[in-house]
Design a protein around this motif. Sequence first.
Motif, PDB file in Angstrom:
ATOM      1  N   MET A  90      60.964 130.048  23.248  1.00 39.44           N
ATOM      2  CA  MET A  90      60.940 131.441  23.672  1.00 39.44           C
ATOM      3  C   MET A  90      61.994 131.655  24.756  1.00 39.44           C
ATOM      4  O   MET A  90      62.079 130.899  25.717  1.00 39.44           O
ATOM      5  CB  MET A  90      59.566 131.802  24.232  1.00 39.44           C
ATOM      6  N   HIS A  91      62.823 132.685  24.579  1.00 39.87           N
ATOM      7  CA  HIS A  91      63.842 133.001  25.550  1.00 39.87           C
ATOM      8  C   HIS A  91      63.296 133.988  26.575  1.00 39.87           C
ATOM      9  O   HIS A  91      62.779 135.050  26.214  1.00 39.87           O
ATOM     10  CB  HIS A  91      65.072 133.590  24.863  1.00 39.87           C
ATOM     11  N   LEU A  92      63.401 133.645  27.858  1.00 39.17           N
ATOM     12  CA  LEU A  92      63.027 134.544  28.934  1.00 39.17           C
ATOM     13  C   LEU A  92      64.227 135.387  29.315  1.00 39.17           C
ATOM     14  O   LEU A  92      65.377 135.005  29.088  1.00 39.17           O
ATOM     15  CB  LEU A  92      62.533 133.737  30.130  1.00 39.17           C
ATOM     16  N   SER A  93      63.977 136.538  29.918  1.00 36.09           N
ATOM     17  CA  SER A  93      65.061 137.427  30.322  1.00 36.09           C
ATOM     18  C   SER A  93      64.843 137.861  31.763  1.00 36.09           C
ATOM     19  O   SER A  93      63.728 138.249  32.138  1.00 36.09           O
ATOM     20  CB  SER A  93      65.125 138.649  29.408  1.00 36.09           C
ATOM     21  N   THR A  94      65.888 137.773  32.570  1.00 34.51           N
ATOM     22  CA  THR A  94      65.810 138.124  33.987  1.00 34.51           C
ATOM     23  C   THR A  94      67.067 138.880  34.377  1.00 34.51           C
ATOM     24  O   THR A  94      68.174 138.497  33.976  1.00 34.51           O
ATOM     25  CB  THR A  94      65.680 136.864  34.866  1.00 34.51           C
ATOM     26  N   THR A  95      66.899 139.940  35.160  1.00 33.43           N
ATOM     27  CA  THR A  95      68.043 140.675  35.702  1.00 33.43           C
ATOM     28  C   THR A  95      68.262 140.230  37.139  1.00 33.43           C
ATOM     29  O   THR A  95      67.350 140.292  37.970  1.00 33.43           O
ATOM     30  CB  THR A  95      67.817 142.195  35.648  1.00 33.43           C
ATOM     31  N   VAL A  96      69.469 139.772  37.414  1.00 31.24           N
ATOM     32  CA  VAL A  96      69.813 139.215  38.725  1.00 31.24           C
ATOM     33  C   VAL A  96      70.904 140.055  39.368  1.00 31.24           C
ATOM     34  O   VAL A  96      71.897 140.399  38.714  1.00 31.24           O
ATOM     35  CB  VAL A  96      70.297 137.764  38.604  1.00 31.24           C
ATOM     36  N   LEU A  97      70.715 140.381  40.634  1.00 31.88           N
ATOM     37  CA  LEU A  97      71.767 141.033  41.409  1.00 31.88           C
ATOM     38  C   LEU A  97      72.459 139.992  42.278  1.00 31.88           C
ATOM     39  O   LEU A  97      71.815 139.308  43.068  1.00 31.88           O
ATOM     40  CB  LEU A  97      71.183 142.136  42.299  1.00 31.88           C
ATOM     41  N   LEU A  98      73.764 139.865  42.110  1.00 30.69           N
ATOM     42  CA  LEU A  98      74.588 139.030  42.972  1.00 30.69           C
ATOM     43  C   LEU A  98      75.353 139.947  43.913  1.00 30.69           C
ATOM     44  O   LEU A  98      76.203 140.722  43.481  1.00 30.69           O
ATOM     45  CB  LEU A  98      75.581 138.196  42.160  1.00 30.69           C
ATOM     46  N   THR A  99      75.033 139.889  45.199  1.00 28.73           N
ATOM     47  CA  THR A  99      75.782 140.683  46.176  1.00 28.73           C
ATOM     48  C   THR A  99      76.978 139.868  46.646  1.00 28.73           C
ATOM     49  O   THR A  99      76.979 138.648  46.601  1.00 28.73           O
ATOM     50  CB  THR A  99      74.897 141.058  47.359  1.00 28.73           C
ATOM     51  N   GLY A 100      78.016 140.573  47.104  1.00 31.06           N
ATOM     52  CA  GLY A 100      79.224 139.864  47.520  1.00 31.06           C
ATOM     53  C   GLY A 100      79.819 139.082  46.371  1.00 31.06           C
ATOM     54  O   GLY A 100      80.237 137.939  46.521  1.00 31.06           O
ATOM     55  N   VAL A 101      79.869 139.729  45.191  1.00 32.50           N
ATOM     56  CA  VAL A 101      80.267 139.017  43.982  1.00 32.50           C
ATOM     57  C   VAL A 101      81.765 138.667  43.974  1.00 32.50           C
ATOM     58  O   VAL A 101      82.231 137.933  43.108  1.00 32.50           O
ATOM     59  CB  VAL A 101      79.875 139.849  42.728  1.00 32.50           C
ATOM     60  N   GLY A 102      82.492 139.154  44.960  1.00 28.84           N
ATOM     61  CA  GLY A 102      83.889 138.755  45.101  1.00 28.84           C
ATOM     62  C   GLY A 102      84.074 137.491  45.915  1.00 28.84           C
ATOM     63  O   GLY A 102      85.194 137.030  46.116  1.00 28.84           O
TER      64      GLY A 102
ATOM     65  N   VAL B 107      65.521 139.643  40.603  1.00 28.60           N
ATOM     66  CA  VAL B 107      65.808 138.699  41.694  1.00 28.60           C
ATOM     67  C   VAL B 107      67.171 139.024  42.292  1.00 28.60           C
ATOM     68  O   VAL B 107      68.113 139.362  41.561  1.00 28.60           O
ATOM     69  CB  VAL B 107      65.805 137.238  41.191  1.00 28.60           C
ATOM     70  N   ILE B 108      67.269 138.920  43.610  1.00 31.13           N
ATOM     71  CA  ILE B 108      68.549 139.064  44.304  1.00 31.13           C
ATOM     72  C   ILE B 108      68.973 137.715  44.850  1.00 31.13           C
ATOM     73  O   ILE B 108      68.201 137.043  45.549  1.00 31.13           O
ATOM     74  CB  ILE B 108      68.461 140.083  45.458  1.00 31.13           C
ATOM     75  N   LEU B 109      70.204 137.321  44.539  1.00 30.81           N
ATOM     76  CA  LEU B 109      70.816 136.139  45.143  1.00 30.81           C
ATOM     77  C   LEU B 109      71.956 136.620  46.046  1.00 30.81           C
ATOM     78  O   LEU B 109      73.047 136.943  45.571  1.00 30.81           O
ATOM     79  CB  LEU B 109      71.377 135.194  44.068  1.00 30.81           C
ATOM     80  N   PRO B 110      71.740 136.699  47.359  1.00 25.27           N
ATOM     81  CA  PRO B 110      72.817 137.132  48.264  1.00 25.27           C
ATOM     82  C   PRO B 110      73.856 136.019  48.425  1.00 25.27           C
ATOM     83  O   PRO B 110      73.500 134.852  48.607  1.00 25.27           O
ATOM     84  CB  PRO B 110      72.092 137.394  49.586  1.00 25.27           C
ATOM     85  N   LEU B 111      75.127 136.402  48.384  1.00 26.31           N
ATOM     86  CA  LEU B 111      76.197 135.411  48.484  1.00 26.31           C
ATOM     87  C   LEU B 111      76.994 135.522  49.784  1.00 26.31           C
ATOM     88  O   LEU B 111      77.921 134.744  49.997  1.00 26.31           O
ATOM     89  CB  LEU B 111      77.158 135.546  47.294  1.00 26.31           C
ATOM     90  N   VAL B 112      76.636 136.472  50.639  1.00 22.47           N
ATOM     91  CA  VAL B 112      77.388 136.717  51.875  1.00 22.47           C
ATOM     92  C   VAL B 112      76.472 136.509  53.074  1.00 22.47           C
ATOM     93  O   VAL B 112      75.386 137.092  53.143  1.00 22.47           O
ATOM     94  CB  VAL B 112      77.967 138.145  51.893  1.00 22.47           C
ATOM     95  N   SER B 113      76.912 135.706  54.016  1.00 16.34           N
ATOM     96  CA  SER B 113      76.067 135.354  55.164  1.00 16.34           C
ATOM     97  C   SER B 113      75.609 136.566  55.962  1.00 16.34           C
ATOM     98  O   SER B 113      74.450 136.641  56.396  1.00 16.34           O
ATOM     99  CB  SER B 113      76.822 134.389  56.087  1.00 16.34           C
ATOM    100  N   MET B 114      76.502 137.537  56.182  1.00 14.92           N
ATOM    101  CA  MET B 114      76.156 138.692  57.007  1.00 14.92           C
ATOM    102  C   MET B 114      75.025 139.520  56.406  1.00 14.92           C
ATOM    103  O   MET B 114      74.341 140.261  57.112  1.00 14.92           O
ATOM    104  CB  MET B 114      77.392 139.576  57.219  1.00 14.92           C
ATOM    105  N   GLU B 115      74.819 139.408  55.098  1.00  8.42           N
ATOM    106  CA  GLU B 115      73.759 140.171  54.443  1.00  8.42           C
ATOM    107  C   GLU B 115      72.373 139.560  54.663  1.00  8.42           C
ATOM    108  O   GLU B 115      71.357 140.253  54.543  1.00  8.42           O
ATOM    109  CB  GLU B 115      74.014 140.241  52.934  1.00  8.42           C
ATOM    110  N   LEU B 116      72.340 138.275  54.949  1.00  5.62           N
ATOM    111  CA  LEU B 116      71.070 137.552  54.945  1.00  5.62           C
ATOM    112  C   LEU B 116      70.038 138.111  55.911  1.00  5.62           C
ATOM    113  O   LEU B 116      68.880 138.319  55.528  1.00  5.62           O
ATOM    114  CB  LEU B 116      71.323 136.059  55.212  1.00  5.62           C
ATOM    115  N   PRO B 117      70.387 138.369  57.202  1.00  3.15           N
ATOM    116  CA  PRO B 117      69.367 138.917  58.109  1.00  3.15           C
ATOM    117  C   PRO B 117      68.843 140.276  57.651  1.00  3.15           C
ATOM    118  O   PRO B 117      67.647 140.565  57.823  1.00  3.15           O
ATOM    119  CB  PRO B 117      70.117 139.026  59.449  1.00  3.15           C
ATOM    120  N   ARG B 118      69.712 141.102  57.069  1.00  2.00           N
ATOM    121  CA  ARG B 118      69.273 142.419  56.592  1.00  2.00           C
ATOM    122  C   ARG B 118      68.257 142.262  55.461  1.00  2.00           C
ATOM    123  O   ARG B 118      67.221 142.928  55.440  1.00  2.00           O
ATOM    124  CB  ARG B 118      70.474 143.243  56.104  1.00  2.00           C
TER     125      ARG B 118
END
Length: 357
Positions: free
Chosen positions: A1-13, A78-89
């Motif tokens: 069975m294939h699961l499906s998840t939508t992920v937001l990657l911030t700071g994708v650059g 799920v959100i995976l933040p990629l930028v350090s400055m975003e983490l505390p927010r």
Amino acid sequence: MHLSTTVLLTGVGSPSAPGVIKSLRSARNHHFKIVGMDIDPDVATKAMVDKFFVGPEATSSHFIEECLTLCRAEKVDVILPLVSMELPRFSKNKQRFKGMGIEVSVSEHSSLIKAMNKGKLFQALKDKKISVPQSITVHTVDQLRKAIYDLGYPNRPVCMKPTVSDGSRGFRILDSQKNRLEHLFYEKPDSSYISVQELLDMLKDAYDIPETIVMEYLPHEEYSVDILANQGEVIIAIPRLREKITDGISVKSLIVKEDDVIEYTSRIVKELGLHGNIGVQVRRDQNHQPKILEINPRIQGTIVHCTAAGVNLPYLAIKLAKNMAINPEECTVQWGTRMRRYWDEVYFDSDGNSIQF
């Protein structure tokens, strides 16, 4: 069975984004819709994600609200933040996202603040009797000058970096034994090395400076350790020997089973109670003992090397966020896996559409 998840990657650059995207695409029996967000409308990774949005800077008062709006519209899981400055927010607003059914892979705020400020980090670890480099935190040019000499310069090299910074920004090495002529004519340009006179000339019109940590220079091997942790409990720690670094990014690295490095960095993560994907930078001192340089309490730039070695850490962080079981075989490391990084390109037409050929 294939699961499906939508992920937001911030700071994708960011440098880590292509490897994270490749890692998620490679996950078996799991389909990912990847939404990318960045302040730059022209990042190359637009060609790699399913949807791309221009977002605000982490310092913007609208940052969280715009993220919430985007997550609601795209049904983000799920959100995976990629930028350090975003983490505390994100950490401060974690429950707001959770109330919408969205998990943010980020540590608790109190743990983040300790990890992200090198001065507070070193003091917290010393309080726990964990070995750290000799260091002095300074706020003025006079304090900086004194700290450099108090730590043994010019008889031994010292280095400096702002207590809160990302990548190699503000990092300098002061080494009286460095051959400046050889550095100029026979080495590629590298802004890391600087003389005391050059440094003081740059600061001659300043009094106060950003809070900076001056520390002993650690002369031996450097490791970037990718760790997955569940509220401080380390699930797996994978050291990467940084064989060659360009502009602060590994271009040659080797997955190594260095037990002392694994034990040392795992204890640090446990004592701080960090969560999710964590990066710990360490280097061996003159006695070949590992000592911490800094912590990146997020996905690191070369985490994809671990994916190639059999452990897909971004995918496992999403499984952790969604309370899915992590199987032992998913944490089986192929020790000795090497990485060599090279340039690649993407192309867009005049309307901004990705060109494939």
